[in-house]
Design a protein around this motif. Structure first.
Motif, mmCIF file in Angstrom:
data_model
loop_
_atom_site.group_PDB
_atom_site.id
_atom_site.type_symbol
_atom_site.label_atom_id
_atom_site.label_comp_id
_atom_site.label_asym_id
_atom_site.label_seq_id
_atom_site.Cartn_x
_atom_site.Cartn_y
_atom_site.Cartn_z
ATOM 1 N N SER A 22 -23.343 35.957 34.995
ATOM 2 C CA SER A 22 -24.637 35.352 34.682
ATOM 3 C C SER A 22 -24.919 35.352 33.185
ATOM 4 C CB SER A 22 -25.759 36.099 35.408
ATOM 5 O OG SER A 22 -25.625 36.001 36.807
ATOM 6 N N TRP A 23 -24.042 36.012 32.433
ATOM 7 C CA TRP A 23 -24.276 36.172 30.988
ATOM 8 C C TRP A 23 -23.035 35.713 30.236
ATOM 9 C CZ3 TRP A 23 -29.245 37.270 30.364
ATOM 10 C CH2 TRP A 23 -29.905 37.882 31.439
ATOM 11 N N PRO A 24 -22.831 34.394 30.121
ATOM 12 C CA PRO A 24 -21.574 33.875 29.549
ATOM 13 C C PRO A 24 -21.555 33.777 28.039
ATOM 14 C CG PRO A 24 -22.938 32.067 30.326
ATOM 15 C CD PRO A 24 -23.677 33.326 30.688
ATOM 16 N N ASP A 25 -22.684 34.015 27.360
ATOM 17 C CA ASP A 25 -22.760 33.732 25.932
ATOM 18 C C ASP A 25 -22.991 34.983 25.096
ATOM 19 O OD1 ASP A 25 -22.579 30.891 26.219
ATOM 20 O OD2 ASP A 25 -24.670 30.889 26.881
ATOM 21 N N ASP A 26 -22.417 34.967 23.901
ATOM 22 C CA ASP A 26 -22.780 35.908 22.840
ATOM 23 C C ASP A 26 -23.781 35.237 21.906
ATOM 24 O OD1 ASP A 26 -21.365 38.233 23.392
ATOM 25 O OD2 ASP A 26 -19.595 37.609 22.259
#
Length: 490
Positions: A106-110
Motif C-alpha cells: 500500500s506504500w509504493p513511494d519514497d
C-alpha cells in the motif's frame, strides 16, 4: 558506544576502520530498546531492515566506496514522509484504520527526502512520532501517545517534529528528518537542545504536496551545525514531482556546499567581520521568559565579538497570526475532507476544538491572508537590504508540561500563541536555523534563531557555526540519554 559521536565523527570512524556502520546501527537499536520507553520518540522500527542497510554500508567502506560523507550514519524519518514498503500513518487513526494500512504494497513511494537519505547511504533506524497530520507545536496523538522531552520526561519536546528532536537529543541516532510548517523543526530543536534548519522553501523537494501548501518545508535536525550542513548537502536532490522546487544551486553559490559554509564559520578570529546583524528580542510583538531573553542576549553579544555589527532593531512587522491561521486551518480542513463527514469526530480532540474555532473562512478570507503573506515577504526582503541576518529567540518560553497544546494556565488555547517567532518565516519562506544558546535556571535548553533572506541558507549556516563554536557546550546532557543508561530520575 557510538551515541555520543556526531555524524561527522562517526563517519570518520567508519573511514579509518575504528567503527563500522553495523556497530552504530546496533548501538542505536539497543539504545532505543533501553530508553525510548521513557520518551516515545519512535513509532516504527524494522531491526532486520536497519541491519541489512548497515551491512551494505559496511561493505561499501571496505571497498573504499562510501556513497557520501555520511554513509552509514543512523538516521530517522518523521512519520509524515512516504517510505516505500513502510506505513506512513501520520499519527492518525484515520489512516491507521483504513483497510490495508499495514500492507507494505500500500506504500509504493519514497518521498524525495527519503530517497535522498537512502542515496546518501544513511542507515534508517525508524520512523519518529508526530502529532496528527503534523498540525501543532507539541507531539502527541491518539494513535501513538505522548512523546516526551529527554531533558525532563514530564515536559514536551515541542512539535511537530518532536519525535525526531527527542531521538537526536537522547542519542538515538545522529540525524533526523522533520517537517516545518510553522516552526516544526525549530520549536523542538529549541526545547530539546539540538540544531535544526528550515531551509528556503523549495530547496528540498516535497512530495506529495503538503496540505499546508507552501508553508511546509522539510528540514534536517542534528546535534551540531556541521552535521546539519552535511545532511543538507545530502538532501539537495532534484525531484520532478515537486513543481514548486527551486534549483539547489540557488543556495549554494560557492564551492563545497553547506559543509564548506559551516567550516568557514569557524575559520579565524573574526569569522563574521562586517556582517550586518539585526537583533529583535520580540519581533515587535512577543513576550519572553526572562531566562530565554537573558541567554539569547548573551549570545548576541558574542556575535559582536566575532566581528558582526549588531543593531537592536525590530523589522517593523505586525503579528501575522490571523493570516497564518486562515492558511493553516484551511489546509487542515482539506486534510480531513477525503475521510468523510465524520472524520472530525475521530481526530485529536484539540484539533477538533481548533477547527471549531477556525472553520468559517471564505475564499475572500483566504485571498486576504495571501495578500498579508505577500506584504510580509516584501517587508522582510526590504529589511534584508539593510541587514544580512536577523536574530530572535527561537521560542519565547522553554519546554512546558506534556498533555496540553499550551502551557498550564496559558492565556490562549492556540499553539501559535507561544510560537510567535517561527511561523512568520514559513509565511515568508526564509531560511531559519535554531541552535542551542544556553539553559534556563532550571537547566532547560534555550534556542536562538538565525534568519536570513531567501536563498541565503549558506550564510545562515555560517553564522550558526560561528556562534556554536564560540558558545561551546551550553546545554546539559539530557536525563534520558543512550550514553548514560539508567540516567532517568524517577
Amino acid at each position: 558506544m557510538t551515541s555520543t559521536l556526531t555524524a561527522l565523527e562517526l563517519a570518520e570512524c567508519f573511514r579509518d576502520g575504528a567503527l563500522s556502520p553495523v556497530d552504530a546501527a546496533t548501538d542505536a537499536l539497543e539504545a532505543i530498546e533501553r530508553v525510548d520507553g521513557e520518551i516515545n520518540a519512535f513509532c516504527r522500527l524494522d531491526r532486520d531492515a536497519t541491519l541489512r542497510s548497515a551491512r551494505d554500508s559496511e561493505a561499501r567502506y571496505r571497498r573504499g566506496e562510501p556513497l557520501s560523507p555520511i554513509d552509514g550514519v543512523p538516521a530517522s524519518i518523521k512519520d509524515i514522509f512516504y517510505t516505500r514498503g513502510v506505513p506512513t500513518l501520520r499519527g492518525s487513526r484515520l489512516l491507521a484504520d483504513k483497510p490495508g494500512a499495514e500492507d507494505p504494497d500500500s506504500w509504493p513511494d519514497d518521498a524525495p527526502v527519503t530517497s535522498a537519505v537512502h542515496e546518501a547511504g544513511c542507515v534508517v533506524i525508524g520512523k519518529t512520532t508526530t502529532p496528527e497530520f503534523a498540525w501543532k507545536g507539541v507531539t502527541d496523538n491518539t494513535l501513538t501517545g505522548i512523546t516526551r522531552n529527554p531533558h525532563d520526561p514530564a515536559l514536551t519536546p515541542g512539535g511537530s517534529s518532536g519525535g525526531g528532536a527527542a531521538a537526536v537529543a537522547a542519542g538515538l541516532g545522529q540525524l533526523a528528518l522533520g517537517t516545518d510548517g510553522g516552526g516544526s523543526v525549530r520549536i523542538p530543536a529549541a526545547f530539546c537542545g539540538i540544531v535544526a534548519l528550515k531551509p528556503t522553501y523549495g530547496v528540498i523537494p516535497m512530495f506529495p504536496s503538503s496540505p499546508f501548501g507552501t508553508l511546509a518545508h522539510a528540514g534536517p535536525m542534528t546535534r551540531t551545525v556541521a552535521d546539519t550542513a552535511v545532511f543538507m548537502d545530502a538532501l539537495l536532490r532534484p525531484d520532478p514531482r515537486d513543481w514548486s522546487a527551486v534549483p539547489a544551486r540557488a543556495t549554494t553559490p560557492g564551492p563545497g556546499g553547506y559543509l564548506a559554509a559551516a567550516t568557514e564559520g569557524i575559520r579565524g578570529d573574526s569569522p563574521l567581520e562586517g556582517l550586518r546583524v539585526a537583533y529583535s528580542p520580540t519581533l515587535g510583538f512577543g513576550t519572553n521568559h526572562h531566562d530565554v531573553e537573558r541567554e539569547v542576549a548573551r549570545s548576541v553579544a558574542i556575535l559582536e565579538s566575532l566581528g558582526a555589527r549588531v543593531d537592536t532593531v525590530d523589522p517593523g512587522i505586525t503579528d501575522p497570526v490571523d493570516a497564518f491561521h486562515v492558511l493553516w486551518f484551511a489546509g487542515l480542513a482539506a486534510v480531513l475532507a477525503p475521510h468523510g463527514p465524520d472524520a472530525i469526530d475521530r481526530v485529536d480532540p484539540s484539533m477538533r476544538e481548533a477547527l471549531e474555532r477556525y472553520r468559517d473562512f471564505s475564499a475572500a478570507d483566504y485571498l486576504d491572508a495571501v495578500a498579508v503573506r505577500m506584504a510580509l515577504g516584501a517587508r522582510m526582503a526590504d529589511f534584508h537590504q539593510r541587514y544580512d541576518i536577523l536574530i530572535t529567540p527561537t521560542t519565547p518560553i522553554p519546554a512546558f508540561e506534556v498533555g496540553s497544546d499550551v502551557p498550564r494556565g496559558w492565556h490562549n488555547p492556540d499553539w501559535t500563541s507561544w510560537t510567535p517567532y517561527t511561523y512568520p518565516f514559513n509565511m515568508t519562506q526564509q531560511p531559519a536555523l535554531s541552535i542551542p544558546c544556553g539553559a534556563t535556571d532550571a537547566g532547560l535548553p534555550v534556542g536562538i534563531q538565525v534568519v536570513g533572506a531567501r536563498f541565503s541558507d549558506q550564510l545562515v549556516v555560517r553564522v550558526g557555526a560561528a556562534l556554536e563554536a564560540a558558545l561551546g557546550r551550553v546545554v546539559p546532557t539530557p536525563r534520558v540519554h543512550a550514553g548514560d543508561p539508567g540516567s532517568v530520575e524517577r
